[in-house]
Design an enzyme around this catalytic site. Structure first.
Site, PDB file in Angstrom:
ATOM      1  N   ASP A  11      46.162 -24.759  69.293  1.00 29.52           N
ATOM      2  CA  ASP A  11      45.404 -25.738  70.049  1.00 29.52           C
ATOM      3  C   ASP A  11      44.572 -26.505  69.024  1.00 29.52           C
ATOM      4  O   ASP A  11      44.378 -26.035  67.898  1.00 29.52           O
ATOM      5  CB  ASP A  11      44.499 -25.019  71.063  1.00 29.52           C
ATOM      6  CG  ASP A  11      43.538 -25.961  71.755  1.00 29.52           C
ATOM      7  OD1 ASP A  11      44.005 -26.960  72.339  1.00 29.52           O
ATOM      8  OD2 ASP A  11      42.330 -25.711  71.679  1.00 29.52           O
ATOM      9  N   MET A  12      44.052 -27.666  69.369  1.00 28.09           N
ATOM     10  CA  MET A  12      43.290 -28.453  68.405  1.00 28.09           C
ATOM     11  C   MET A  12      41.780 -28.342  68.642  1.00 28.09           C
ATOM     12  O   MET A  12      41.066 -27.758  67.829  1.00 28.09           O
ATOM     13  CB  MET A  12      43.736 -29.923  68.455  1.00 28.09           C
ATOM     14  CG  MET A  12      43.098 -30.784  67.366  1.00 28.09           C
ATOM     15  SD  MET A  12      43.663 -32.499  67.399  1.00 28.09           S
ATOM     16  CE  MET A  12      42.768 -33.119  68.835  1.00 28.09           C
ATOM     17  N   ASP A  13      41.298 -28.911  69.734  1.00 26.92           N
ATOM     18  CA  ASP A  13      39.858 -28.987  69.991  1.00 26.92           C
ATOM     19  C   ASP A  13      39.276 -27.600  70.237  1.00 26.92           C
ATOM     20  O   ASP A  13      39.690 -26.902  71.158  1.00 26.92           O
ATOM     21  CB  ASP A  13      39.575 -29.893  71.194  1.00 26.92           C
ATOM     22  CG  ASP A  13      39.999 -31.324  70.937  1.00 26.92           C
ATOM     23  OD1 ASP A  13      39.511 -31.913  69.965  1.00 26.92           O
ATOM     24  OD2 ASP A  13      40.830 -31.838  71.706  1.00 26.92           O
ATOM     25  N   ASP A 167      41.485 -21.443  72.402  1.00 30.43           N
ATOM     26  CA  ASP A 167      40.077 -21.165  72.701  1.00 30.43           C
ATOM     27  C   ASP A 167      39.736 -21.422  74.163  1.00 30.43           C
ATOM     28  O   ASP A 167      38.574 -21.413  74.532  1.00 30.43           O
ATOM     29  CB  ASP A 167      39.168 -22.033  71.813  1.00 30.43           C
ATOM     30  CG  ASP A 167      39.121 -23.477  72.279  1.00 30.43           C
ATOM     31  OD1 ASP A 167      40.188 -24.023  72.645  1.00 30.43           O
ATOM     32  OD2 ASP A 167      38.028 -24.063  72.289  1.00 30.43           O
TER      33      ASP A 167
END
Length: 188
Positions: A11-13, A167
């Site tokens: 995932d990024m953010d 997250d």
């Protein structure tokens, strides 16, 4: 530690980039113009969802009559201006660098593709990933498995041989629905 996997998906953010505080700031700024507010905890619970879905939730909470896509576009435009100066990689980027060249890797994000590509490129991280799959690349974003299944397909790896780093609850649900193992980075 991840030797048994043939593909790694991030995932990024909030997972590889410390961008969540800036996203919340952008929401506050945009909503201020409408005299609206948001409950931070309920929005955090939607992490990983496309921006327009978060906008729809905020509009419903405020009993407002707005187009969620328009509100999402305003927030995305503002956060696109704010993030390049504020965002930094998170420590998990070391896992990315360690596995680069050893396993194919992808980013599966709830952000839109323009923002994801811009941030990853600006921070010198884009080169590490075979693919970047964003919310606007799939018909059914997180918590549906489509984002991660597309990542696996673009990497050429069977879903059950992938591990996802996440997250957010929506992302963890998406990984499970895709038949992938997941690492909840909030517990690291």
């Amino acid at each position: 530690m991840y030797d048994r996997y043939e593909g790694l998906i991030f995932d990024m953010d909030g997972t590889i980039l410390d961008s969540e505080p800036t996203h919340r700031l952008a929401w506050r700024e945009v909503l201020k113009g409408y005299g609206m507010h948001f409950d931070e905890q309920s929005v955090v619970a939607l992490n990983g969802a496309p921006v327009w879905q978060i906008a729809r939730h905020i509009i419903e909470m405020n009993h407002a009559e707005l187009d969620p896509h328009r509100l999402a576009a305003e927030k995305t435009a503002l956060v696109s201006q704010m993030l390049p100066e504020r965002v930094q990689p998170l420590p998990l980027v070391e896992v990315v660098k360690t596995w680069y060249g050893r396993r194919p890797m992808a980013v599966g994000t709830g952000s839109d593709s323009h923002l994801a590509e811009m941030l990853l490129t600006r921070l010198g991280l884009r080169q590490y990933f075979t693919a970047v799959v964003a919310a606007d690349h799939v018909s059914h974003p997180k918590p549906a498995p489509d984002t991660f299944l597309r990542c696996a397909s673009l990497m050429g790896v069977a879903p059950e041989k992938c591990v996802v780093f996440e997250d957010a609850d929506f992302g963890l649900q998406a990984a499970a629905a895709a038949g992938m193992d997941a690492v909840d980075v909030r517990q690291q």
